[in-house]
Design a protein around this motif. Structure first.
Motif, PDB file in Angstrom:
ATOM      1  N   ALA A  81       0.828  -1.205   0.000  1.00  0.00           N
ATOM      2  CA  ALA A  81       0.000   0.000   0.000  1.00  0.00           C
ATOM      3  C   ALA A  81       0.862   1.255   0.000  1.00  0.00           C
ATOM      4  O   ALA A  81       0.549   2.243  -0.671  1.00  0.00           O
ATOM      5  N   PHE A  82       1.970   1.213   0.753  1.00  0.00           N
ATOM      6  CA  PHE A  82       2.853   2.385   0.801  1.00  0.00           C
ATOM      7  C   PHE A  82       3.560   2.600  -0.532  1.00  0.00           C
ATOM      8  O   PHE A  82       3.544   3.704  -1.087  1.00  0.00           O
ATOM      9  N   TYR A  83       4.153   1.556  -1.079  1.00  0.00           N
ATOM     10  CA  TYR A  83       4.902   1.710  -2.327  1.00  0.00           C
ATOM     11  C   TYR A  83       3.983   2.076  -3.489  1.00  0.00           C
ATOM     12  O   TYR A  83       4.242   3.045  -4.227  1.00  0.00           O
ATOM     13  N   ASN A  84       2.909   1.315  -3.673  1.00  0.00           N
ATOM     14  CA  ASN A  84       1.996   1.616  -4.778  1.00  0.00           C
ATOM     15  C   ASN A  84       1.341   2.978  -4.592  1.00  0.00           C
ATOM     16  O   ASN A  84       1.116   3.715  -5.560  1.00  0.00           O
ATOM     17  N   GLY A  85       1.048   3.333  -3.345  1.00  0.00           N
ATOM     18  CA  GLY A  85       0.487   4.653  -3.073  1.00  0.00           C
ATOM     19  C   GLY A  85       1.462   5.764  -3.391  1.00  0.00           C
ATOM     20  O   GLY A  85       1.077   6.826  -3.896  1.00  0.00           O
ATOM     21  N   ALA A  86       2.745   5.534  -3.109  1.00  0.00           N
ATOM     22  CA  ALA A  86       3.757   6.534  -3.435  1.00  0.00           C
ATOM     23  C   ALA A  86       3.840   6.743  -4.940  1.00  0.00           C
ATOM     24  O   ALA A  86       3.988   7.878  -5.426  1.00  0.00           O
ATOM     25  N   ALA A  87       3.734   5.659  -5.706  1.00  0.00           N
ATOM     26  CA  ALA A  87       3.768   5.777  -7.160  1.00  0.00           C
ATOM     27  C   ALA A  87       2.546   6.545  -7.678  1.00  0.00           C
ATOM     28  O   ALA A  87       2.669   7.420  -8.552  1.00  0.00           O
ATOM     29  N   ILE A  88       1.380   6.261  -7.134  1.00  0.00           N
ATOM     30  CA  ILE A  88       0.164   6.968  -7.550  1.00  0.00           C
ATOM     31  C   ILE A  88       0.252   8.456  -7.219  1.00  0.00           C
ATOM     32  O   ILE A  88      -0.189   9.314  -7.984  1.00  0.00           O
ATOM     33  N   ARG A  89       0.878   8.789  -6.099  1.00  0.00           N
ATOM     34  CA  ARG A  89       0.846  10.157  -5.596  1.00  0.00           C
ATOM     35  C   ARG A  89       2.016  11.028  -6.069  1.00  0.00           C
ATOM     36  O   ARG A  89       1.902  12.256  -6.103  1.00  0.00           O
ATOM     37  N   TYR A  90       3.150  10.414  -6.430  1.00  0.00           N
ATOM     38  CA  TYR A  90       4.373  11.183  -6.615  1.00  0.00           C
ATOM     39  C   TYR A  90       4.248  12.301  -7.646  1.00  0.00           C
ATOM     40  O   TYR A  90       4.682  13.434  -7.406  1.00  0.00           O
ATOM     41  N   LEU A  91       3.648  12.024  -8.791  1.00  0.00           N
ATOM     42  CA  LEU A  91       3.553  13.059  -9.827  1.00  0.00           C
ATOM     43  C   LEU A  91       2.547  14.156  -9.483  1.00  0.00           C
ATOM     44  O   LEU A  91       2.514  15.186 -10.148  1.00  0.00           O
ATOM     45  N   ASP A  92       1.723  13.952  -8.450  1.00  0.00           N
ATOM     46  CA  ASP A  92       0.661  14.901  -8.101  1.00  0.00           C
ATOM     47  C   ASP A  92      -0.260  15.120  -9.293  1.00  0.00           C
ATOM     48  O   ASP A  92      -0.561  16.250  -9.672  1.00  0.00           O
ATOM     49  N   PHE A  93      -0.699  14.015  -9.901  1.00  0.00           N
ATOM     50  CA  PHE A  93      -1.469  14.075 -11.146  1.00  0.00           C
ATOM     51  C   PHE A  93      -2.760  13.274 -11.028  1.00  0.00           C
ATOM     52  O   PHE A  93      -3.452  13.071 -12.020  1.00  0.00           O
ATOM     53  N   ASN A  94      -3.088  12.796  -9.819  1.00  0.00           N
ATOM     54  CA  ASN A  94      -4.317  12.015  -9.640  1.00  0.00           C
ATOM     55  C   ASN A  94      -5.487  12.912  -9.255  1.00  0.00           C
ATOM     56  O   ASN A  94      -5.332  14.121  -9.139  1.00  0.00           O
ATOM     57  N   ASP A  95      -6.651  12.332  -9.063  1.00  0.00           N
ATOM     58  CA  ASP A  95      -7.890  13.100  -8.950  1.00  0.00           C
ATOM     59  C   ASP A  95      -7.966  13.954  -7.687  1.00  0.00           C
ATOM     60  O   ASP A  95      -7.095  13.879  -6.812  1.00  0.00           O
ATOM     61  N   SER A  96      -8.998  14.768  -7.605  1.00  0.00           N
ATOM     62  CA  SER A  96      -9.204  15.630  -6.437  1.00  0.00           C
ATOM     63  C   SER A  96     -10.687  15.711  -6.096  1.00  0.00           C
ATOM     64  O   SER A  96     -11.552  15.508  -6.951  1.00  0.00           O
ATOM     65  N   TYR A  97     -10.943  16.056  -4.835  1.00  0.00           N
ATOM     66  CA  TYR A  97     -12.286  16.363  -4.372  1.00  0.00           C
ATOM     67  C   TYR A  97     -12.248  17.721  -3.698  1.00  0.00           C
ATOM     68  O   TYR A  97     -11.403  17.975  -2.834  1.00  0.00           O
ATOM     69  N   LEU A  98     -13.153  18.591  -4.105  1.00  0.00           N
ATOM     70  CA  LEU A  98     -13.186  19.952  -3.584  1.00  0.00           C
ATOM     71  C   LEU A  98     -14.359  20.122  -2.631  1.00  0.00           C
ATOM     72  O   LEU A  98     -15.516  20.156  -3.050  1.00  0.00           O
ATOM     73  N   ALA A  99     -14.069  20.224  -1.345  1.00  0.00           N
ATOM     74  CA  ALA A  99     -15.047  20.682  -0.374  1.00  0.00           C
ATOM     75  C   ALA A  99     -14.795  22.175  -0.145  1.00  0.00           C
ATOM     76  O   ALA A  99     -13.774  22.711  -0.571  1.00  0.00           O
ATOM     77  N   LYS A 100     -15.712  22.830   0.522  1.00  0.00           N
ATOM     78  CA  LYS A 100     -15.588  24.285   0.678  1.00  0.00           C
ATOM     79  C   LYS A 100     -14.295  24.675   1.392  1.00  0.00           C
ATOM     80  O   LYS A 100     -13.647  25.649   1.037  1.00  0.00           O
ATOM     81  N   GLU A 101     -13.900  23.891   2.400  1.00  0.00           N
ATOM     82  CA  GLU A 101     -12.725  24.244   3.189  1.00  0.00           C
ATOM     83  C   GLU A 101     -11.663  23.148   3.205  1.00  0.00           C
ATOM     84  O   GLU A 101     -10.742  23.192   4.015  1.00  0.00           O
TER      85      GLU A 101
END
Length: 464
Positions: A81-101
């Motif tokens: 989970a840590f390694y695969n998560g690091a690969a998903i997150r590193y480029l900062d190119f995955n999805d987002s969710y916008l709440a008001k704050e």
């Protein structure tokens, strides 16, 4: 005398009772789209230096070979989970969710839920349903219990979502899900300094670390370890210590929040997307040479200004490496204008340190506007003005961008991004991975992870 059911127990009952039939076709398509997008981003990040370092650490330290690493090999579920998560997150190119704050990246939950699902021998339906649960929990807590203003990171809400999804994917019962969520929620309240001031590799690793903890918490719960029943409402619980009073009637929750998440068109912090698109429209329309630009002025909503525009989270014009560059509106706008795009290539060290981009980013001015702020998060409104040395002003106003919830990215758009990010691997394998994801509800999850384990990336494809 029976105890009153607590909020985490209500959440756990809802998560345990969730059923595939509750998911709309739109939600199913959105979930598969987020998986495709995130796997593409992960493949594109495999040669990033921090990702390679974590891979080396994982291989050096070992772990029971139970769950697949993207790019080959196996390790324990929490390490995966840590390694695969690091690969998903590193480029900062995955999805987002916008709440008001609060803004988070719910696809960060893919790595822990995938690890849990493979560990448990789950099928694609189990995985997608568990992922929908993780999305719903993180997004709804972001709605009602924002923590950024209190100095904590959005990974706080993620701990609850990742644990709920991972535990459900492992086949945990309601009691075990409650314990997993309580353990993870209590243990992972990360500080917002992760994303303020001088940024570090931790910006891209904070959620993978939380995800690893959530999988570990789920395993503990499966082995009979209990967590605080009053993690939400209890003395010194989340409400008392950080977020303040809030309520969610979990029994009334659906599984549709994934449909409100948005995809990044550009490899840039999410709040920059409409401004980058707008500046590229001026660039393509007017063909002004960079040396003729006197100033680029961006008026935007307060969240963008405070996080990436030089507001409350620190100045954004001293840029030396990727983690600073992809959280700097001046840098990203300068890169967009000079190169006509903002993709992983724009964060290579030799691009960041070149004189042209360092000079142009100093000409970018960012300020907030109350009217634009009031329209967020339903819109990502902004105005871009480009003034030339001879006093001419060219401008454009934006309310959204391609990939925002008002212009959702189609499967074809996601495939175009996916193929761009996976060009370093065998093209037939890339097609098989995409086809398996498109058909994920009809296969065992190991059919996907076996393909992910076959990925080989050439050293010349590094985006570092």
């Amino acid at each position: 005398m029976s105890k009153e059911i607590t909020m985490v127990e209500q959440l756990a009952d809802w998560a345990h009772n969730a059923d595939w039939a509750q998911l709309s076709d739109k939600a199913k398509d959105a979930l598969k789209g987020r998986v495709l997008d995130s796997i593409g981003v992960a493949i594109g990040a495999l040669n990033g230096e921090p990702v390679k370092n974590i891979r080396r650490m994982t291989e050096d330290l070992g772990g029971q070979e139970l769950v697949t690493l993207i790019g080959g090999g196996k390790t324990s579920p929490d390490n995966a989970a840590f390694y695969n998560g690091a690969a998903i997150r590193y480029l900062d190119f995955n999805d987002s969710y916008l709440a008001k704050e609060e803004t988070g990246h719910p696809s960060d939950n893919i790595a822990p839920v995938l690890a849990a699902a493979e560990y448990a021998g789950a099928d694609g339906k189990d995985f997608l349903l568990s992922l929908a649960i993780a999305y719903q929990v993180q997004c709804r807590l972001s709605d009602v219990a924002p923590v950024r203003k209190h100095g904590f990171d959005h990974t706080v809400q993620g701990a609850y979502g990742a644990a709920a999804g991972a535990a459900r994917a492992m086949g945990a019962n309601s009691h075990e899900i409650a314990n997993a969520v309580a353990i993870a929620g209590t243990g992972y309240h990360s500080l917002r300094v992760t994303r303020t001031g001088e940024l570090s590799n931790w910006k891209g690793l904070a959620y993978p670390n939380t995800a690893m903890g959530a999988v570990h918490a789920s395993l503990l719960a499966k082995y009979g370890i209990s967590g605080p029943r009053e993690v939400f409402e209890g003395n010194k619980g989340l409400m008392d210590a950080i977020a303040g009073e809030f309520s969610i009637e979990w029994k009334n929750e659906d599984l549709e929040r994934v449909t409100d998440t948005i995809i990044k068109r550009f490899n840039a912090e999410i709040h920059s997307q409409s401004s980058i698109e707008g500046l590229l429209e001026i660039r393509d329309r007017e063909n002004i040479k960079p040396e003729n630009i006197k100033q680029i002025r961006l008026t935007t909503f307060d969240v963008a200004y405070n996080i990436i525009g030089g507001g409350e989270e620190g100045g954004k014009k001293w840029i030396r490496y990727k983690e600073e560059a992809d959280h700097s509106l001046p840098y990203m706008l300068a890169a967009a204008y000079l190169d006509g795009q903002v993709m992983p290539e724009q964060y290579q060290p030799n691009r960041i340190n070149r004189d042209d981009i360092q000079e142009l980013l100093q000409k970018v001015d960012v300020k907030p506007d109350a009217s634009y702020s009031s329209r967020f998060p339903d819109e990502m409104a902004c105005r871009i003005e480009l003034e030339t040395n001879d006093g001419q002003i060219f401008d454009v106003e934006k309310r959204d961008y391609q990939g925002f919830k008002t212009q959702p990215a189609s499967w074809d758009v996601l495939m175009e991004k996916y193929y761009g990010l996976t060009r370093g691997i065998d093209s037939q394998l890339a097609r098989e991975i995409a086809s398996t994801i498109r058909n994920l509800e009809n296969v065992k999850i190991r059919e996907l992870t076996e393909l992910l384990g076959q990925i080989k990336l050439g050293e010349d494809e590094s985006y570092e």
